[in-house]
Design a protein around this motif. Structure first.
Motif, PDB file in Angstrom:
ATOM      1  N   LYS A 231       0.802  -1.213   0.000  1.00 34.86           N
ATOM      2  CA  LYS A 231       0.000   0.000   0.000  1.00 34.86           C
ATOM      3  C   LYS A 231       0.842   1.272   0.000  1.00 34.86           C
ATOM      4  O   LYS A 231       0.323   2.360  -0.186  1.00 34.86           O
ATOM      5  N   SER A 232       2.105   1.168   0.196  1.00 32.54           N
ATOM      6  CA  SER A 232       2.953   2.362   0.270  1.00 32.54           C
ATOM      7  C   SER A 232       3.461   2.746  -1.116  1.00 32.54           C
ATOM      8  O   SER A 232       4.650   2.700  -1.400  1.00 32.54           O
ATOM      9  N   GLY A 233       2.524   3.059  -2.017  1.00 37.24           N
ATOM     10  CA  GLY A 233       2.894   3.476  -3.366  1.00 37.24           C
ATOM     11  C   GLY A 233       3.366   4.925  -3.359  1.00 37.24           C
ATOM     12  O   GLY A 233       3.272   5.641  -2.356  1.00 37.24           O
ATOM     13  N   PRO A 234       3.892   5.405  -4.475  1.00 41.62           N
ATOM     14  CA  PRO A 234       4.393   6.783  -4.538  1.00 41.62           C
ATOM     15  C   PRO A 234       3.270   7.797  -4.426  1.00 41.62           C
ATOM     16  O   PRO A 234       2.162   7.579  -4.920  1.00 41.62           O
ATOM     17  N   LEU A 235       3.555   8.912  -3.782  1.00 41.54           N
ATOM     18  CA  LEU A 235       2.552   9.963  -3.596  1.00 41.54           C
ATOM     19  C   LEU A 235       2.774  11.159  -4.522  1.00 41.54           C
ATOM     20  O   LEU A 235       1.821  11.840  -4.906  1.00 41.54           O
ATOM     21  N   LEU A 236       4.035  11.413  -4.872  1.00 44.48           N
ATOM     22  CA  LEU A 236       4.343  12.603  -5.670  1.00 44.48           C
ATOM     23  C   LEU A 236       3.610  12.644  -7.003  1.00 44.48           C
ATOM     24  O   LEU A 236       3.055  13.691  -7.373  1.00 44.48           O
ATOM     25  N   PRO A 237       3.550  11.544  -7.775  1.00 47.47           N
ATOM     26  CA  PRO A 237       2.819  11.609  -9.050  1.00 47.47           C
ATOM     27  C   PRO A 237       1.350  11.976  -8.871  1.00 47.47           C
ATOM     28  O   PRO A 237       0.775  12.680  -9.706  1.00 47.47           O
ATOM     29  N   PHE A 238       0.739  11.531  -7.788  1.00 45.22           N
ATOM     30  CA  PHE A 238      -0.662  11.850  -7.541  1.00 45.22           C
ATOM     31  C   PHE A 238      -0.824  13.317  -7.156  1.00 45.22           C
ATOM     32  O   PHE A 238      -1.806  13.966  -7.522  1.00 45.22           O
ATOM     33  N   LEU A 239       0.146  13.829  -6.430  1.00 46.76           N
ATOM     34  CA  LEU A 239       0.136  15.257  -6.113  1.00 46.76           C
ATOM     35  C   LEU A 239       0.260  16.080  -7.396  1.00 46.76           C
ATOM     36  O   LEU A 239      -0.451  17.081  -7.588  1.00 46.76           O
ATOM     37  N   VAL A 240       1.143  15.637  -8.299  1.00 44.61           N
ATOM     38  CA  VAL A 240       1.317  16.324  -9.587  1.00 44.61           C
ATOM     39  C   VAL A 240       0.022  16.271 -10.392  1.00 44.61           C
ATOM     40  O   VAL A 240      -0.377  17.264 -11.009  1.00 44.61           O
ATOM     41  N   ALA A 241      -0.651  15.118 -10.378  1.00 43.29           N
ATOM     42  CA  ALA A 241      -1.919  14.995 -11.111  1.00 43.29           C
ATOM     43  C   ALA A 241      -2.958  15.974 -10.575  1.00 43.29           C
ATOM     44  O   ALA A 241      -3.691  16.612 -11.339  1.00 43.29           O
ATOM     45  N   GLY A 242      -3.024  16.112  -9.254  1.00 44.45           N
ATOM     46  CA  GLY A 242      -3.957  17.068  -8.656  1.00 44.45           C
ATOM     47  C   GLY A 242      -3.605  18.507  -8.997  1.00 44.45           C
ATOM     48  O   GLY A 242      -4.478  19.320  -9.315  1.00 44.45           O
ATOM     49  N   LEU A 243      -2.305  18.836  -8.938  1.00 38.89           N
ATOM     50  CA  LEU A 243      -1.861  20.193  -9.274  1.00 38.89           C
ATOM     51  C   LEU A 243      -2.158  20.516 -10.740  1.00 38.89           C
ATOM     52  O   LEU A 243      -2.636  21.618 -11.065  1.00 38.89           O
ATOM     53  N   ALA A 244      -1.877  19.564 -11.634  1.00 40.31           N
ATOM     54  CA  ALA A 244      -2.100  19.794 -13.066  1.00 40.31           C
ATOM     55  C   ALA A 244      -3.576  19.994 -13.367  1.00 40.31           C
ATOM     56  O   ALA A 244      -3.958  20.891 -14.134  1.00 40.31           O
ATOM     57  N   THR A 245      -4.426  19.175 -12.754  1.00 47.54           N
ATOM     58  CA  THR A 245      -5.865  19.306 -12.978  1.00 47.54           C
ATOM     59  C   THR A 245      -6.379  20.631 -12.432  1.00 47.54           C
ATOM     60  O   THR A 245      -7.234  21.281 -13.050  1.00 47.54           O
ATOM     61  N   GLY A 246      -5.860  21.044 -11.284  1.00 46.97           N
ATOM     62  CA  GLY A 246      -6.262  22.336 -10.732  1.00 46.97           C
ATOM     63  C   GLY A 246      -5.842  23.492 -11.618  1.00 46.97           C
ATOM     64  O   GLY A 246      -6.613  24.429 -11.862  1.00 46.97           O
ATOM     65  N   LEU A 247      -4.623  23.435 -12.152  1.00 53.89           N
ATOM     66  CA  LEU A 247      -4.142  24.498 -13.040  1.00 53.89           C
ATOM     67  C   LEU A 247      -4.958  24.567 -14.322  1.00 53.89           C
ATOM     68  O   LEU A 247      -5.171  25.656 -14.872  1.00 53.89           O
ATOM     69  N   ALA A 248      -5.432  23.423 -14.806  1.00 58.60           N
ATOM     70  CA  ALA A 248      -6.207  23.403 -16.056  1.00 58.60           C
ATOM     71  C   ALA A 248      -7.476  24.232 -15.945  1.00 58.60           C
ATOM     72  O   ALA A 248      -7.967  24.757 -16.948  1.00 58.60           O
ATOM     73  N   GLN A 249      -8.007  24.403 -14.732  1.00 54.90           N
ATOM     74  CA  GLN A 249      -9.261  25.130 -14.565  1.00 54.90           C
ATOM     75  C   GLN A 249      -9.084  26.636 -14.746  1.00 54.90           C
ATOM     76  O   GLN A 249     -10.073  27.367 -14.876  1.00 54.90           O
ATOM     77  N   TYR A 250      -7.836  27.106 -14.768  1.00 55.36           N
ATOM     78  CA  TYR A 250      -7.592  28.550 -14.902  1.00 55.36           C
ATOM     79  C   TYR A 250      -7.478  28.977 -16.365  1.00 55.36           C
ATOM     80  O   TYR A 250      -7.344  30.167 -16.647  1.00 55.36           O
ATOM     81  N   PHE A 251      -7.515  28.023 -17.279  1.00 60.30           N
ATOM     82  CA  PHE A 251      -7.352  28.355 -18.689  1.00 60.30           C
ATOM     83  C   PHE A 251      -8.700  28.256 -19.400  1.00 60.30           C
ATOM     84  O   PHE A 251      -9.736  28.491 -18.800  1.00 60.30           O
ATOM     85  N   TYR A 252      -8.675  27.930 -20.664  1.00 63.79           N
ATOM     86  CA  TYR A 252      -9.888  27.841 -21.458  1.00 63.79           C
ATOM     87  C   TYR A 252     -10.876  26.877 -20.819  1.00 63.79           C
ATOM     88  O   TYR A 252     -10.483  25.914 -20.165  1.00 63.79           O
ATOM     89  N   ALA A 253     -12.183  27.145 -21.015  1.00 61.86           N
ATOM     90  CA  ALA A 253     -13.224  26.344 -20.367  1.00 61.86           C
ATOM     91  C   ALA A 253     -13.096  24.860 -20.680  1.00 61.86           C
ATOM     92  O   ALA A 253     -13.466  24.008 -19.865  1.00 61.86           O
ATOM     93  N   ALA A 254     -12.569  24.525 -21.860  1.00 59.48           N
ATOM     94  CA  ALA A 254     -12.393  23.116 -22.211  1.00 59.48           C
ATOM     95  C   ALA A 254     -11.413  22.415 -21.282  1.00 59.48           C
ATOM     96  O   ALA A 254     -11.393  21.186 -21.195  1.00 59.48           O
ATOM     97  N   GLY A 255     -10.597  23.174 -20.556  1.00 64.46           N
ATOM     98  CA  GLY A 255      -9.678  22.586 -19.601  1.00 64.46           C
ATOM     99  C   GLY A 255     -10.379  21.866 -18.466  1.00 64.46           C
ATOM    100  O   GLY A 255      -9.761  21.060 -17.753  1.00 64.46           O
ATOM    101  N   ARG A 256     -11.670  22.142 -18.282  1.00 69.74           N
ATOM    102  CA  ARG A 256     -12.423  21.440 -17.245  1.00 69.74           C
ATOM    103  C   ARG A 256     -12.540  19.956 -17.552  1.00 69.74           C
ATOM    104  O   ARG A 256     -12.884  19.161 -16.675  1.00 69.74           O
ATOM    105  N   LEU A 257     -12.280  19.604 -18.799  1.00 67.54           N
ATOM    106  CA  LEU A 257     -12.275  18.192 -19.148  1.00 67.54           C
ATOM    107  C   LEU A 257     -11.235  17.435 -18.338  1.00 67.54           C
ATOM    108  O   LEU A 257     -11.409  16.235 -18.053  1.00 67.54           O
ATOM    109  N   ALA A 258     -10.152  18.112 -17.937  1.00 67.54           N
ATOM    110  CA  ALA A 258      -9.111  17.454 -17.140  1.00 67.54           C
ATOM    111  C   ALA A 258      -9.681  16.902 -15.846  1.00 67.54           C
ATOM    112  O   ALA A 258      -9.293  15.821 -15.391  1.00 67.54           O
TER     113      ALA A 258
END
Length: 409
Positions: free
Chosen positions: A55-82
């Protein structure tokens, strides 16, 4: 995919794909929004562990996925697809028992850190969340009548509406061009070779959805097609489909890879290198064809940019002028017009006698006339002198003229 073959081929195809080049050069926010989905996909793909492993898998990639998805919401509306794709991909990982609560918490933390300010803004102004989507939804009466005709009614014509939108969108991947007005409807996104490779890759991926990369790529494309094209006006609209350009390139590269594997299986590991010129030739053909399509075929069209230039005239000081279009009423309800001049009051006119001397409530008058309406515009200028005239000429050909009467002091 952990395959250098697919990685390199997809990168080459995407770099020269003429629709991707176009939206990159336009400097629209759509191109930035498209970067976050592949980043999220890469992070989750690399972090996925085998089911029921420690159960002790890596956490950093998941943090990056959350950060990237959050950043996508600040751009064009289609970024909400992320955000939609992140939910789908995490749900699959949970069903495959390859997602721990700690990893899910890392995603939530990334989303919160980046998305909290935007969430606060949305709570204060909830109309911002869906205003853009509602404005282009095919379920709005003016839009579905624009699509099917003035006699269309919902829910009676729902099946016809969805069928028409689906057909037009699927044609985008064969022979139909971008109908949004930001590019051209006369040139499809794929040439013959890349179109064939795309459909080969897509078809094979559909039978391999148990694999993570294939599942992510297929859901990426299908979600974009449904949410960004079929359910929106003027399908297929290029600005929204930009989000899936990388998925399209991956599928074409995947198709080429499958052909390479087939040749290897038939000829053996040594003779398979005889197919290298075939692969290189296919990539060279795709690259040269796309570059020629954009920088020669498209760039030498006399009217390649008239739509955006016309709308810029209509959008200038919008709200202070009543705008009129002469010679081509299409520009009144054009998708680019609605996007760039949403606050302008615009009407169509054919004759000078249809144009008022002054705008309503002290506003000015701006008239954009196509070349064939030049005599009528000249008659209006003679009847109402004192305005400012300008013309747009491309390669010696008059495309349109503008006459602007300023607002009352």
């Amino acid at each position: 995919y952990r395959s250098r073959f697919i990685d390199v081929c997809a990168a080459v195809i995407l770099t020269t794909l003429h629709v991707n080049v176009h939206y990159s050069r336009m400097a629209m926010p759509t191109i930035e929004a498209s970067a976050w989905v592949p980043l999220t996909m890469a992070a989750l793909s690399l972090a996925e562990r085998k089911p029921d492993s420690a159960k002790s898998g890596p956490l950093l990639p998941f943090l990056v996925a959350g950060l990237a998805t959050g950043l996508a919401q600040y751009f064009y509306a289609a970024g909400r697809l992320a955000a939609v794709l992140l939910i789908l991909w995490l749900a699959r990982m949970a069903l495959m028992k390859s997602l721990s609560w700690k990893q899910l918490g890392a995603v939530a933390l990334g989303l919160f850190v980046i998305g909290a300010p935007l969430a606060a803004e949305y709570l204060a102004r909830p109309d911002m969340v869906f205003s853009r989507a509602q404005g282009v939804s095919i379920f709005n009466e003016p839009i579905y009548k624009h699509t099917l005709g003035p006699d269309a009614q919902l829910p009676r014509d729902l099946g016809l509406l969805l069928g028409t939108q689906t057909q037009r969108t699927l044609e985008f991947f064969v022979f139909r061009g971008d109908t949004s007005g930001f590019y051209t409807s006369e040139i499809p996104p794929f040439d013959a070779v890349s179109a064939a490779l795309f459909w080969v890759g897509f078809g094979i991926m559909l039978f391999r959805l148990k694999r993570t990369a294939e599942f992510m790529t297929v859901t990426w494309l299908i979600s974009t097609v449904v949410l960004g094209a079929i359910l929106n006006l003027d399908a297929p609209g290029g600005p929204r489909l930009v989000i899936a350009h990388a998925a399209m390139a991956i599928m074409a590269a995947y198709g080429l890879w499958q052909i390479w594997l087939l040749i290897s299986a038939v000829s053996g590991p040594i003779l398979r290198w005889l197919a290298a010129p075939l692969v290189a030739g296919a990539l060279a053909f795709i690259c040269l064809t796309n570059l020629n399509t954009y920088f020669v075929t498209y760039a030498t069209r006399a009217d390649f940019s008239d739509g955006i230039r016309i709308v810029r005239e209509l959008a200038e000081d919008q709200g202070r002028y009543d705008a009129y279009v002469m010679g081509n009423p299409t520009w009144v309800g054009f998708s680019v017009t609605r996007f760039m001049a949403s606050k302008a009051t615009i009407a169509a006119a054919e004759k000078a006698s249809e144009l008022p001397a002054t705008g309503r409530d002290g506003r000015g008058i701006v008239v954009v006339a196509m070349a064939r309406s030049a005599p009528e515009l000249e008659a209006y200028k003679n009847a109402h002198p004192g305005g400012r005239s300008s013309s747009y000429v491309l390669r010696g050909q008059l495309l349109f003229s503008t006459y602007r009467i300023p607002p009352a002091p």
